[in-house]
Design an enzyme around this catalytic site. Structure first.
Site, PDB file in Angstrom:
ATOM      1  N   ARG A  49       0.842  -1.189   0.000  1.00  0.00           N
ATOM      2  CA  ARG A  49       0.000   0.000   0.000  1.00  0.00           C
ATOM      3  C   ARG A  49       0.883   1.246   0.000  1.00  0.00           C
ATOM      4  O   ARG A  49       1.971   1.242   0.587  1.00  0.00           O
ATOM      5  CB  ARG A  49      -0.851  -0.030   1.273  1.00  0.00           C
ATOM      6  CG  ARG A  49      -1.820   1.120   1.435  1.00  0.00           C
ATOM      7  CD  ARG A  49      -2.923   1.040   0.458  1.00  0.00           C
ATOM      8  NE  ARG A  49      -4.088   1.824   0.874  1.00  0.00           N
ATOM      9  CZ  ARG A  49      -5.065   2.144   0.029  1.00  0.00           C
ATOM     10  NH1 ARG A  49      -5.024   1.771  -1.233  1.00  0.00           N
ATOM     11  NH2 ARG A  49      -6.107   2.819   0.461  1.00  0.00           N
ATOM     12  N   THR A  98      -8.777   0.478  -9.667  1.00  0.00           N
ATOM     13  CA  THR A  98      -8.178  -0.712  -9.130  1.00  0.00           C
ATOM     14  C   THR A  98      -8.338  -1.866 -10.110  1.00  0.00           C
ATOM     15  O   THR A  98      -9.199  -1.824 -10.975  1.00  0.00           O
ATOM     16  CB  THR A  98      -8.921  -1.028  -7.809  1.00  0.00           C
ATOM     17  OG1 THR A  98      -8.853   0.128  -7.023  1.00  0.00           O
ATOM     18  CG2 THR A  98      -8.377  -2.212  -7.085  1.00  0.00           C
ATOM     19  N   THR A 122      -3.891  -0.899  -7.343  1.00  0.00           N
ATOM     20  CA  THR A 122      -4.691   0.269  -7.713  1.00  0.00           C
ATOM     21  C   THR A 122      -3.903   1.560  -7.827  1.00  0.00           C
ATOM     22  O   THR A 122      -2.830   1.704  -7.234  1.00  0.00           O
ATOM     23  CB  THR A 122      -5.808   0.474  -6.664  1.00  0.00           C
ATOM     24  OG1 THR A 122      -6.730   1.436  -7.137  1.00  0.00           O
ATOM     25  CG2 THR A 122      -5.268   0.930  -5.337  1.00  0.00           C
ATOM     26  N   SER A 147     -10.009  -0.779   1.017  1.00  0.00           N
ATOM     27  CA  SER A 147     -11.074  -1.791   1.043  1.00  0.00           C
ATOM     28  C   SER A 147     -10.682  -3.025   0.242  1.00  0.00           C
ATOM     29  O   SER A 147     -11.499  -3.942   0.067  1.00  0.00           O
ATOM     30  CB  SER A 147     -12.359  -1.214   0.437  1.00  0.00           C
ATOM     31  OG  SER A 147     -12.776  -0.085   1.134  1.00  0.00           O
TER      32      SER A 147
HETATM   33  O1  DON Z   1      -7.867   1.006  -1.555  1.00  0.00           O
HETATM   34  C1  DON Z   1      -9.039   1.223  -1.804  1.00  0.00           C
HETATM   35  O2  DON Z   1      -9.951   0.768  -1.164  1.00  0.00           O
HETATM   36  C2  DON Z   1      -9.386   2.076  -3.014  1.00  0.00           C
HETATM   37  N1  DON Z   1      -8.301   2.958  -3.290  1.00  0.00           N
HETATM   38  C3  DON Z   1      -9.703   1.176  -4.162  1.00  0.00           C
HETATM   39  C4  DON Z   1     -10.118   1.941  -5.377  1.00  0.00           C
HETATM   40  C5  DON Z   1     -10.834   1.125  -6.373  1.00  0.00           C
HETATM   41  O3  DON Z   1     -11.129  -0.011  -6.175  1.00  0.00           O
HETATM   42  C6  DON Z   1     -11.218   1.821  -7.610  1.00  0.00           C
HETATM   43  N2  DON Z   1     -11.841   0.915  -8.527  1.00  0.00           N
HETATM   44  N3  DON Z   1     -12.879   0.948  -9.008  1.00  0.00           N
END
Ligand code: DON
Length: 567
Positions: free
Chosen positions: A105, A378, A396, A450
């Site tokens: 992350r 993502t 992502t 998430s």
């Molecule tokens: O880490 C996360 O939860 C978000 N940054 C994820 C973003 C995401 O899934 C976008 N896709 N549609």
């Protein structure tokens, strides 16, 4: 709330009246066949990335080798989410049963501060947290891929990056989806990047156009030759820092040099005899999934039926409570104490569900975080190799095309992951998620995610590999696909294709894909107090299921260009 006290018998009669049984197979949809292979499989969001992964597996690479190659290929062919300028989470299960999870992350730059997105008027500036240089966290992808490879890879790294270099240098043809999203993003890419990039070479891209990314090819070639230091300390690091200086961003060389991926303990839970292995904080995904499954365990989900009122109602009430806990308790475990074990404890979840009323919705305003007892855009791809090793990886840039900043001279996009922090108490982020102290911004801290890459085993044998993009809807999409297979007897592809719904505590509404819940059932749900809204598609799940005879079935989400491949 004025909840009428009825006896269980009365409640049961109400259920009979409101939720009429439709006979065997209630709500079960026609099965959609998925790709079935004998030995190995990759399911990813792009056919070219899937092809790259399958070639690695055929060359004798293992699932981790293929994951590295697929991730690098996605950084080229899926620029809106695949990345080297972002980060993610990976769950790896070796054929000997060992499960490992890797957190790559992003982190807040050292110059970040708690109120950096709160303006003088006290309002949150989401334009700044979602776009441009200050939206970017310190990328973790390159460090993560190399850490995974150092520990578990078998083929040389050069072999795994080369296909991505070739795709970037020789070019690849845009799908209709990519052309349309790229056209939509062009104004923002032009406005937030400080130098021209290949993406804005044309005023309009069309399906079938070949796009070549020479700067990205050169960046990947330097990473091939110099390893992760290239990204965090050498030429590419200098290009990132220069980009930040041109755009008044915060990431410095010290931030890059300090970045470390972290091996963390998997979050383990059980559901109907299955073992569920997921990632813990700084992703909320594994904990939420464990809570949601624990909340469903006492219910005869199969008997209640797929997408039937009783099933949807309980799932939504579980989601409402789990996301309330997310907002209060979850953040970077290196900075705040997240009570993971207490949150996933099934006794705690059952206490949380004790005020569940089968006859009516609990308004979110009445749901606060529980009191766990301390005893914590993502893309996703799933891979199984011929030896039985598996990788589940979600990665992502956060929003589609991330911050819209292309690093000048390096040809890749930076994430806008800073928006995943809680910017101010109660201020919703791009996904409408709210949070508090546990997820406040601090220098070097990881923002709460998430992402829910998941591996499921049954009696010690691999059963399913799955995950999805979708921001706040990620855990509930994984939850639904799991229930579709385990409780509703769907095959993998049907489970992935089936329409989905989502609730996240706040906003207090069931968000559903068009037709996910039948009109008549929606009316009953509204009558018992739920607000329902129809939204665009939810998630893009890529999954693999091991069939009873050992063959693999893929579930590639028809919501995107996703493709299963294997042999
Ligand atoms: O880490 C996360 O939860 C978000 N940054 C994820 C973003 C995401 O899934 C976008 N896709 N549609």
């Amino acid at each position: 709330m004025d909840v009428p006290k009825r006896s269980l018998l009365q409640a049961g009669m109400f259920l009979l009246v409101c939720f009429p049984a439709c006979g065997p197979g209630r709500g079960v949809r026609e099965q959609v066949p998925g790709l079935v292979t004998e030995h190995a499989m990759v399911v990813s969001a792009h056919p070219l990335a899937t092809e790259v992964g399958v070639a690695v597996l055929r060359d004798g690479g293992n699932a981790v080798d293929a994951a590295v190659a697929v991730h690098y290929a996605l950084a080229v062919v899926l620029p809106w989410a695949g990345n080297i300028g972002g980060g993610g989470f990976m769950v790896m299960r070796s054929s000997d049963g060992t499960v490992r999870t890797l957190d790559f992350r992003e982190t807040a730059p050292l110059a970040a501060s708690r109120d950096m997105y709160v303006n003088d008027a006290g309002a949150v500036d989401t334009a700044m947290s979602q776009h441009g240089h200050r939206a970017a966290g310190v990328p973790g992808a390159v460090a993560g891929l190399h850490a995974a490879h150092d520990s578990l890879g078998t083929l040389p790294m050069q072999r795994l990056i080369q296909p991505a270099i070739d795709l970037a240098a020789q070019g690849f043809s845009l799908t209709a989806l990519e052309a349309s999203w790229l056209n939509g993003a062009l104004p923002a890419l032009r406005s937030y990047s400080t130098q021209n990039s290949t993406y804005d070479e044309r005023a309009h891209w069309s399906v079938g156009d070949t796009i070549q990314l020479p700067e990205l090819a050169a960046t990947l070639a330097r990473i091939r030759d110099n390893g992760p230091d290239e990204f965090y300390a050498l030429t590419t690091a200098d290009l990132i820092v220069a980009e930040m200086q041109r755009g008044a961003g915060l990431i410095t060389k010290s931030d890059l040099v300090a970045y470390r991926p972290v091996w963390r303990a998997p979050v383990h839970s059980r559901y109907r005899g299955l073992d569920i292995h997921g990632v813990g904080p700084p992703s909320s995904g594994g904990v939420l999934l464990a809570q949601l499954l624990a909340a469903m365990e006492p219910m005869d989900v199969q008997g209640a039926g797929w997408q039937q009122v009783a099933t949807v109602h309980r799932m939504v009430e579980a989601e409402r409570r789990a996301y309330a806990d997310r907002a209060s308790y979850m953040g970077d475990p290196d900075r705040v104490c997240v009570p993971v074990a207490a949150l996933v404890d099934s006794a705690y979840v059952h206490r949380r569900m004790s005020d569940f009323d089968p006859r009516r919705a609990t308004p979110s305003a009445m749901v606060e975080a529980g009191v766990p007892v301390e005893h914590e855009e993502t893309t996703h791809f799933s891979i199984v190799d011929a030896m039985g090793n598996a990788v589940s990886c979600t990665t992502t840039l956060n929003g589609r095309y991330g911050s819209h900043v292309v690093v000048g001279g390096a040809g890749f996009l930076l994430n806008n992951e800073m928006d995943d922090f809680s910017l101010a108490p109660g201020a919703p982020n791009a996904y409408g998620l709210v949070g508090g102290e546990a997820n406040a911004i601090a220098p070097g801290k990881r923002m709460l995610s998430s992402m829910t890459p998941t591996i499921v085993t049954r009696d010690g044998a691999l059963f399913m590999v799955l995950g999805t993009p979708g921001g706040s809807t990620i855990p509930t999409s994984v939850f639904q696909v799991l229930l579709n297979v385990v409780d509703h007897d769907m095959n993998m592809q049907s489970a992935v294709s089936a329409p989905r719904f989502h609730h996240q505590w706040l906003p207090d509404a069931i968000q559903q894909e068009a037709g996910a819940i039948a009109h008549s059932d929606s009316a009953v749900l509204a009558r018992i107090g739920h607000r329902l809204v129809v939204r665009e598609s939810i998630g893009q799940v890529d999954a693999i299921c091991v069939l009873p005879d050992g063959r693999l079935e893929g579930g590639a989400d028809p919501r995107g260009d996703d493709a299963a491949g294997g042999y």
